[in-house]
Design an enzyme around this catalytic site. Structure first.
Site, PDB file in Angstrom:
ATOM      1  N   ASP A 181      31.111  37.742  27.924  1.00  0.00           N
ATOM      2  CA  ASP A 181      29.689  37.720  27.600  1.00  0.00           C
ATOM      3  C   ASP A 181      29.462  37.859  26.097  1.00  0.00           C
ATOM      4  OD1 ASP A 181      30.707  40.285  27.766  1.00  0.00           O
ATOM      5  OD2 ASP A 181      28.972  41.132  28.804  1.00  0.00           O
ATOM      6  N   ARG A 209      28.135  52.600  37.977  1.00  0.00           N
ATOM      7  CA  ARG A 209      28.500  52.719  39.394  1.00  0.00           C
ATOM      8  C   ARG A 209      29.310  53.992  39.633  1.00  0.00           C
ATOM      9  NH1 ARG A 209      29.481  46.977  42.149  1.00  0.00           N
ATOM     10  NH2 ARG A 209      30.631  48.312  43.581  1.00  0.00           N
TER      11      ARG A 209
END
Length: 406
Positions: A181, A209
């Site tokens: 990215d 997470r």
């Protein structure tokens, strides 16, 4: 059929239960549902991600397309598939374990339309993880990668004008499994006709997470060097040599490469240490310049200097010093206008490290008692004061006590 304003691309792999809040944040957007399409790519999930995406498609007020494919091993494949199917004027990449802020799409599309910019950054906040901060000082309708801190947020969660991506063939590099990215976003920044920053409204929540499976935490150290190499080469290809290139090179050197030679290096085996140095050497040979070095803090510059020189023993000694969190003594020179920070091997003839490596930047030097800021501005100020003294007539006192020009 009317062209949607924005396509939200969601690549999803084993995303439950985080996907529930992610899709809820899409459904809650204030932009007219007719102006949005969602393309969700299930990358071979086995935890119910695909089933939940299809349930969402059945009830969502906007157009939702769900695609399923065999697991690709990384986020690039699903994003490229979604981008290839996108019809919106703009594209936004949403990770399945993150969520949009209220009004995010409406505000970002409005900003891009108003400013005519090709990329829009919406303020990001972290939830159970850190998030970039330095670029959110103020909202900017139009800026670029050279005159702002946007190079320190190269994640894909931004609004991109699709025509820009298609015109230049900007896609995610599927050969990279970390940093893909950064490569995509940096190229978009460099090719964009302007970038906007929304700093006064949270548009994106970056969620950590509990299971630690966030993609940016995965992958071995070799992948980090691959990522650094790709980003450095892209910058070198698109930006001519000089201060602008040096400024952008700070990003891969400090964010991607430098951590490989931080505290974790002390825990590495001797074999891994030597392997890391060998992986770094071609990058240092090609891209490490005085202009890049001058933009770093002393401790960062010294570490990378030792990496460039392949001085394993000295690097290890420096890291042991850093690990103890000791302060490097400050050495003032030139009547307090120059400061060196005496990290290990400062003015050690055997080590032979140039004094310039230890020279503090003005920001570091300002914290040192006795430092007098010098440089071109101070010289100009002193010259201006001298000129005023020469040009201003001296005063003398007349016999009646009044002042008169000499």
């Amino acid at each position: 059929m009317t062209q949607p304003d924005v396509t939200v691309v969601i690549g999803a792999y084993e995303a439950m239960p985080y996907l529930v809040e992610c899709l809820a944040s899409v459904e809650a957007q204030t932009i007219d549902p007719g102006r949005v399409e969602v393309i969700a790519v299930d990358d071979g999930s086995t935890d119910g991600t695909g089933e939940y995406l299809r349930e969402f498609a059945d009830r969502a007020p906007m157009s939702v397309t769900v695609l399923r494919q065999e697991n690709s091993g990384g986020p690039s494949g699903p994003r490229n598939v979604g981008l290839g199917k996108a019809a919106g004027r703009y594209v936004f990449f949403l990770d399945a374990d993150d969520r949009l802020g209220p009004e995010a799409l409406e505000r970002m599309v409005a900003m891009a339309d108003r400013a005519g910019t090709d990329v829009v950054l919406g303020r990001v906040e972290g939830v159970n993880r850190s998030a970039p901060k330095s670029m959110w000082g103020r909202t900017l309708e139009r800026t670029d990668v050279f005159s702002s801190n946007i190079m320190f947020t190269l994640s894909a969660q931004k609004l991109f004008r699709r025509e820009l991506l298609d015109r230049h063939g900007i896609r995610f590099d599927e050969s990279l499994f970390t940093g893909e990215d950064a490569l995509f976003t940096m190229e978009a920044y460099l090719r964009a006709d302007g970038v906007s920053v929304i700093a006064d409204h949270t548009c994106y929540y970056l969620v950590g997470r509990d299971d630690g499976k966030h993609v940016t935490k995965s992958g071995g150290y070799v992948l980090r060097f691959d990522s650094a190499r790709a980003l450095m080469n892209l910058i070198a290809d698109l930006v001519p040599e000089g201060p602008r290139r040096d400024r952008l090179m700070v990003r891969p050197f400090t964010i991607t490469l430098l951590p490989q030679f931080g505290p974790r290096f002390l825990k590495d085996s001797d074999e891994v240490r030597r392997h890391k140095l060998s992986l770094a050497q071609p990058l240092m040979d090609v891209h490490w310049t005085e202009g890049v070095a001058a933009r770093l803090k002393v401790e960062e510059r010294l570490r990378l200097h030792l990496v460039a020189e392949q001085r394993l023993e000295l690097l290890t000694e420096l890291l042991e010093f850093v690990r103890t969190k000791q302060q490097a003594p400050a050495v003032l020179g030139r009547r307090g206008r120059r400061v060196h920070l005496a990290y290990p091997h400062f003015r050690d003839r055997t080590a032979g490290i140039p004094d310039s490596v230890y020279l503090a930047s003005p920001r570091e030097a300002r914290t040192v008692p006795g430092y007098r800021e010098g440089g071109a501005r101070s010289v100009l100020r002193r010259a201006a004061r001298k000129a005023r003294r020469v040009l201003t007539p001296s005063r003398r006192t007349t016999p009646d006590g009044s002042a008169a020009a000499a």
